[in-house]
Write an enzyme that holds these catalytic residues in place. Structure first.
Site, PDB file in Angstrom:
ATOM      1  N   GLY A   7       0.851  -1.185   0.000  1.00 33.57           N
ATOM      2  CA  GLY A   7       0.000   0.000   0.000  1.00 33.57           C
ATOM      3  C   GLY A   7       0.881   1.227   0.000  1.00 33.57           C
ATOM      4  O   GLY A   7       2.101   1.136   0.001  1.00 33.57           O
ATOM      5  N   GLY A  12      -1.306   1.997   6.600  1.00 30.10           N
ATOM      6  CA  GLY A  12      -1.630   1.029   7.642  1.00 30.10           C
ATOM      7  C   GLY A  12      -1.056  -0.353   7.390  1.00 30.10           C
ATOM      8  O   GLY A  12      -1.369  -1.300   8.111  1.00 30.10           O
ATOM      9  N   THR A  36      14.595  -4.040   7.260  1.00 26.38           N
ATOM     10  CA  THR A  36      15.493  -3.824   6.124  1.00 26.38           C
ATOM     11  C   THR A  36      16.038  -2.400   6.057  1.00 26.38           C
ATOM     12  O   THR A  36      16.882  -2.111   5.219  1.00 26.38           O
ATOM     13  CB  THR A  36      14.780  -4.126   4.792  1.00 26.38           C
ATOM     14  OG1 THR A  36      13.682  -3.222   4.640  1.00 26.38           O
ATOM     15  CG2 THR A  36      14.292  -5.568   4.748  1.00 26.38           C
ATOM     16  N   ALA A  37      15.561  -1.517   6.920  1.00 30.76           N
ATOM     17  CA  ALA A  37      16.011  -0.121   6.893  1.00 30.76           C
ATOM     18  C   ALA A  37      17.450  -0.019   7.379  1.00 30.76           C
ATOM     19  O   ALA A  37      17.865  -0.731   8.283  1.00 30.76           O
ATOM     20  CB  ALA A  37      15.115   0.743   7.775  1.00 30.76           C
ATOM     21  N   HIS A  57       9.078   2.436  14.825  1.00 28.67           N
ATOM     22  CA  HIS A  57       8.677   1.062  14.502  1.00 28.67           C
ATOM     23  C   HIS A  57       9.014   0.116  15.660  1.00 28.67           C
ATOM     24  O   HIS A  57       8.219  -0.762  16.000  1.00 28.67           O
ATOM     25  CB  HIS A  57       9.346   0.580  13.216  1.00 28.67           C
ATOM     26  CG  HIS A  57       8.574   0.879  11.976  1.00 28.67           C
ATOM     27  ND1 HIS A  57       7.590   0.058  11.498  1.00 28.67           N
ATOM     28  CD2 HIS A  57       8.636   1.924  11.119  1.00 28.67           C
ATOM     29  CE1 HIS A  57       7.078   0.574  10.399  1.00 28.67           C
ATOM     30  NE2 HIS A  57       7.699   1.710  10.140  1.00 28.67           N
ATOM     31  N   ARG A  61       6.054  -2.254  18.020  1.00 29.22           N
ATOM     32  CA  ARG A  61       5.911  -3.707  17.996  1.00 29.22           C
ATOM     33  C   ARG A  61       6.274  -4.301  19.360  1.00 29.22           C
ATOM     34  O   ARG A  61       6.984  -3.684  20.142  1.00 29.22           O
ATOM     35  CB  ARG A  61       6.747  -4.316  16.875  1.00 29.22           C
ATOM     36  CG  ARG A  61       8.242  -4.174  17.019  1.00 29.22           C
ATOM     37  CD  ARG A  61       8.944  -4.835  15.822  1.00 29.22           C
ATOM     38  NE  ARG A  61      10.364  -4.641  15.886  1.00 29.22           N
ATOM     39  CZ  ARG A  61      11.039  -3.750  15.168  1.00 29.22           C
ATOM     40  NH1 ARG A  61      10.409  -2.970  14.319  1.00 29.22           N
ATOM     41  NH2 ARG A  61      12.347  -3.645  15.288  1.00 29.22           N
ATOM     42  N   GLU A  69      18.192  -7.332  11.754  1.00 30.90           N
ATOM     43  CA  GLU A  69      18.405  -6.265  10.775  1.00 30.90           C
ATOM     44  C   GLU A  69      19.076  -6.847   9.542  1.00 30.90           C
ATOM     45  O   GLU A  69      20.159  -7.428   9.634  1.00 30.90           O
ATOM     46  CB  GLU A  69      19.238  -5.150  11.393  1.00 30.90           C
ATOM     47  CG  GLU A  69      18.506  -4.436  12.509  1.00 30.90           C
ATOM     48  CD  GLU A  69      19.292  -3.291  13.112  1.00 30.90           C
ATOM     49  OE1 GLU A  69      20.421  -3.004  12.654  1.00 30.90           O
ATOM     50  OE2 GLU A  69      18.764  -2.681  14.058  1.00 30.90           O
TER      51      GLU A  69
END
Length: 178
Positions: A7, A12, A36-37, A57, A61, A69
Site C-alpha cells: 500500500g 496502515g 530492512t532499513a 517502529h 511492535r 536487521e
C-alpha cells in the site's frame, strides 16, 4: 504461507502486518521481525530522520519479538529462520530494493528471495510500498527504482498465497488462498 501486504505511505500496512504476525504468534509461532532499513546514508553518515522512523517502529511492535536487521541479504536471513513454527515479518521490500540498487546487487539478491518463497515452511509476511500509482518520477535512478520495485511486486504477488492492498487503514484482499 506467504502473505504480501502492500500500500501507500501511511496506509496502515505495517500495523496490519503486525496484527497478522500477532495472530500467528497466538497460534504458536515465534515471530521474527526482519528490518530492512539502514540507519546510515550510502556515504556512511548517520541518517537522523530514518533513525527516528526505526525507533518508532521498534516502539510500536512487541518487545519480545526477535529483530534481525537485514538491509541486503534477505534470502540468507529467511533461509536461516525457515522453520514451520516461525512467523517472519519483513518490513519492508521497498527499502530493501533501494539498498540493493545502492549496493549494486539487485539481480542476485532478488533472485534469492524469489527462489525461497515457494519453499518457505513457516509463515512469511512481506510488506512493501506501492509506489507506482503516481506520476512518472524525474531522474534515471528514481525511474529505475520504481520499475524494479514494480517488477518485484508482480513476482512476489504471483508466488504469494495471500496479497492484501492497504488504503486508509483498510485491507483489500487481492489474492486469497483457495
Amino acid at each position: 504461507m506467504v502473505e504480501f501486504i502492500l500500500g501507500g505511505a501511511r496506509s496502515g500496512k505495517s500495523r496490519f502486518a503486525e496484527q497478522r504476525a500477532t495472530q500467528s504468534e497466538q497460534a504458536g509461532s515465534q515471530v521474527i521481525y526482519v528490518a530492512t532499513a539502514a540507519s546510515t546514508l550510502p556515504n556512511g553518515e548517520a541518517d537522523a530522520e530514518m533513525l527516528k522512523r526505526i525507533l518508532k517502529h521498534q516502539q510500536d511492535r512487541p518487545a519480545h519479538w526477535q529483530t534481525v536487521e537485514t538491509p541486503v541479504h534477505l534470502a540468507q536471513t529467511l533461509t536461516a529462520y525457515n522453520h514451520p513454527d516461525s512467523c517472519i515479518l519483513v518490513d519492508c521490500l521497498t527499502l530493501w530494493t533501494l539498498n540493493l540498487l545502492e549496493n549494486d546487487c539487485l539481480q542476485t539478491e532478488q533472485a534469492g528471495l524469489l527462489e525461497i518463497l515457494p519453499r518457505f515452511r513457516g509463515t512469511l509476511i512481506l510488506v512493501s510500498n506501492e509506489i507506482g500509482l503516481g506520476v512518472v518520477p524525474l531522474g534515471e535512478f528514481t525511474r529505475r527504482f520504481v520499475d524494479e520495485l514494480g517488477r518485484l511486486h508482480q513476482q512476489v504477488a504471483e508466488l504469494s498465497d495471500r496479497v492484501t492492498f492497504m488504503a486508509a487503514g483498510l485491507p483489500m484482499t487481492l489474492k486469497a488462498p483457495a
